[in-house]
Design an enzyme around this catalytic site. Sequence first.
Site, short mmCIF file in Angstrom:
data_model
loop_
_atom_site.label_atom_id
_atom_site.label_comp_id
_atom_site.label_asym_id
_atom_site.label_seq_id
_atom_site.Cartn_x
_atom_site.Cartn_y
_atom_site.Cartn_z
N CYS A 1 42.48 39.38 48.55
CA CYS A 1 42.55 38.85 47.31
C CYS A 1 41.90 37.52 47.12
O CYS A 1 41.06 37.27 46.07
CB CYS A 1 43.99 38.87 46.87
SG CYS A 1 44.91 40.30 46.66
N ARG B 1 45.39 47.76 43.45
CA ARG B 1 44.31 46.65 42.96
C ARG B 1 43.59 47.53 41.99
O ARG B 1 42.56 48.20 42.28
CB ARG B 1 43.56 46.49 44.30
CG ARG B 1 42.71 45.36 44.12
CD ARG B 1 41.80 45.41 45.50
NE ARG B 1 42.81 45.10 46.78
CZ ARG B 1 43.11 43.94 47.02
NH1 ARG B 1 42.98 42.82 46.47
NH2 ARG B 1 43.71 43.75 48.28
#
Length: 218
Positions: free
Chosen positions: A55, A132
Amino acid sequence: MISQDTPATHPGSLRIGDAAPDFEARSTIGPVRLSAFRDRWLILFSHPADFTPVCTTEFVELARQADEFDRRDCALMALSVDSLFSHFAWLRLIRDRFDVEVRFPIIEDPTLVIGRAFGMVGAQDSDSATVRTTFFIDPAGVIRAMNCYPANMGRSIPEMLRMLDALQAIDAEGALAPANWQPGDALLKVPTHSLDEVYAAKDGTSWFLNVAGKGKRK
């Protein structure tokens, strides 16, 4: 919170062509409401958690490419279950380590209300650590494309830009984007719906496979 005016949806039930559920939430730039981003494109995306390696690389690259999205009149908006203060601490770390500031809003969603409305998490999931997900929302608030990556694989930022370019080009030209299309490449014409034109075509493919104009980047 999800707007009461938004039709109820089951987790994972959103499809391309659906209106994006409206919501209001706290973010790193203050309170935000999804519908306030109408009249421009918006990419809404979830990340599994703050202070995680994949991330962090995504947010560094998105911050570095933020001007490219802005040049296409597209806003970015991120979301995770982490608290607002976790977001702040993470963004400070990113700034100090990579010398880049993340200025697009990151929403807190500790109760998973927004994530579940968008199908980013399952109905029984207690966290969003395995999703995601990315939604491309047009200026009318309609979901035009979506994709989902596993938690252990980062998004391709060039592909996000390519997808945005393609969506904008096909809207501008009323055409189709072929495989591996890039800005400046030829688009394809929408096939005819006339049987007479099908029979009159010079060969067996020219009635449905023809080049249109070239789609240009904004």
